[in-house]
Design an enzyme around this catalytic site. Structure first.
Site, PDB file in Angstrom:
ATOM      1  N   SER A   1       0.843  -1.199   0.000  1.00 21.49           N
ATOM      2  CA  SER A   1       0.000   0.000   0.000  1.00 21.49           C
ATOM      3  C   SER A   1       0.870   1.237   0.000  1.00 21.49           C
ATOM      4  CB  SER A   1      -0.896   0.014   1.236  1.00 21.49           C
ATOM      5  OG  SER A   1      -0.152   0.480   2.345  1.00 21.49           O
ATOM      6  N   LYS A   2       0.218   2.370  -0.018  1.00 23.66           N
ATOM      7  CA  LYS A   2       0.986   3.619  -0.110  1.00 23.66           C
ATOM      8  C   LYS A   2       1.830   3.845   1.133  1.00 23.66           C
ATOM      9  CE  LYS A   2      -2.625   6.761   1.420  1.00 23.66           C
ATOM     10  NZ  LYS A   2      -3.965   7.004   1.023  1.00 23.66           N
TER      11      LYS A   2
END
Ligand code: GLU
Length: 437
Positions: free
Chosen positions: A207-208
């Site tokens: 994920s980011k």
């Protein structure tokens, strides 16, 4: 039968690399098979599917050159077809109306599962099965009259004559329902290939929080689309040997679903950077320089007064230190006399006893040189250090910090050669003035 694949994103924000990889595999597979790759925008979530989110999908695909063979189909424009299919299922007793949960909010339409165990063959995961007891009837039209994802997805795959559904393995569970829907609607189910998840170094979904995760991030950082395409193609697939740098044409020629791995694929940002560097260096010189110049201009570092071949010489010195166009900005000191000094480097290299004396001596010697080649400045500094009985490093580091403001950089003497004698000596003098006391 002509292979027809489709990429069917739900545009709800930015495009995650996992989705982009699904698009890439659909595209490669269709191209490899001489078939068609289609695009369906699953924009039925009216709140989240903003025009900006749709635009982000279209831009990401265009940036990577993943062209679709037919105009995109917008799912939101297909409600009538989805509801007609639900009506058909109701008429044939394959669906029924109920006030689900007894909420009093009106009746929704539920699909009647066949009541048998279900199984399907996944091109990547093999044969998958689920007992009837775990397969409940499910809503296909909400009480407010809107079709649910499962119905819309299957009805549109039928309409688009999709032969291969290549998507993330978060949809594996849905597929049992989808297969049942295909059967009930009298259409052959497509072949399915569920892609393993992209994970971080800890094996958790990438994920980011782990770094750049959206296509736009990579674009903003200066990655080349061809490098990102190559990297993502290899994230879960391999050509069967250890080749890693593969052109788009080679990828098309080599791509098969058999070689897609079923275990999660670990995102490795360092490797992606390396790959981008390889692609960057393979670019024609003029193209590479134009892109670096654009970065420098955007940061106010471009200086028209510098010689025409200057940027080219800087890039030669920096070599693989520039893996991204934006990396050039870290070497901003090449382009401005007003470069910042890194505080830690100043502390460690210039405030050290003897450092400024060394710098002053080096400045005098450099000012007197008649040859300012890398070899000459290196020899001069070595001779100086030897004459004073000091270690070479004690002389190299202060000079580097003085002329670049930082402790890290390319080969110092090549850096000096590019800067030239006048600027080098002037920078050393300026630094002594600044930190002399
Ligand atoms: N819109 C769904 C998603 O983005 C699509 C799934 C599919 O490819 O069938 O997850």
């Amino acid at each position: 039968m002509t292979v027809r694949t489709r990429f069917a994103p739900s545009p709800t924000g930015q495009v995650h690399i996992g989705n982009l990889r699904a698009a890439i595999y659909n595209w490669l597979y269709a191209r490899h098979a001489g078939g068609q790759c289609l695009l369906r925008i699953e924009d039925t979530d009216r709140e989240r599917s903003t025009p900006a989110a749709v635009q982000a999908v279209l831009e990401a695909l265009a940036w990577l050159g993943l062209t679709a063979d037919e105009p995109p189909l917008y799912q939101s424009a297909r409600t009538a077809a989805h509801l007609a299919a639900a009506e058909d299922l109701l008429r044939r007793g394959r669906a029924y109306k109920a006030d689900k949960g007894g909420t009093g909010q009106g009746e929704c339409v539920l699909f009647r599962m066949p009541g048998t165990d279900m199984h399907f063959h996944d091109e990547i995961k093999g044969d998958l099965a689920k007992p009837a007891a775990d397969l409940q009837d499910f809503v296909i039209v909400r009480s407010n009259g809107t079709p649910v994802f499962h119905l819309a997805n299957v009805v549109d795959d039928i309409a688009m004559r999709v032969t291969h559904v290549i998507r993330g393995d978060d949809h594996v569970e849905n597929t049992f329902r989808h297969v049942a829907l295909f059967q009930a609607l009298g259409a052959p189910a497509p072949k399915y290939a569920h892609l393993p998840m992209i994970v971080n170094a800890q094996g958790k979904p990438y994920s980011k929080r782990d770094g750049a995760a959206y296509v736009g991030d990579f674009r903003a950082k200066g990655y080349l689309p061809a490098a990102l395409l190559n990297y993502l193609a290899l994230l879960g697939w391999s050509p069967g040997d250890d080749r890693e740098l593969l052109s788009r044409d080679e990828l098309v020629r080599l791509f098969t679903l058999e070689r897609v791995q079923s275990s999660p694929a670990q995102m490795d940002p360092v490797k992606l950077q390396w790959m981008n560097g390889e692609y960057m260096r393979a670019l024609p010189r003029a193209e590479r320089e134009a892109a670096c110049r654009a970065v420098l201009e955007a940061r106010g570092l471009w200086n028209d007064a510098l010689p025409a071949d200057y940027l080219g010489r800087v890039l030669e010195v920096l070599q693989e230190r520039v893996k991204l166009f934006t990396d050039i900005a870290a070497a901003g000191y090449f382009f401005t006399e007003d470069y910042p000094y890194d505080e830690a480097a100043v502390q460690k290299r210039l405030r050290k006893p003897g450092a400024r004396e060394a710098l002053a001596a080096a400045r005098s010697v450099y000012a007197a040189l008649t040859d300012f080649s890398a070899a000459a400045t290196e020899k001069a500094l070595r001779d100086l250090a030897a004459a004073r009985g000091a270690s070479f490093g004690d002389w190299v580091h202060p000079v580097r910090v003085a002329v670049s403001g930082t402790a890290i950089g390319p080969s110092l003497f090549h850096l000096l050669e590019v800067l030239g004698q006048a600027r080098t000596v002037q920078r050393m003098a300026k630094t002594l003035e600044k930190f002399g006391g």
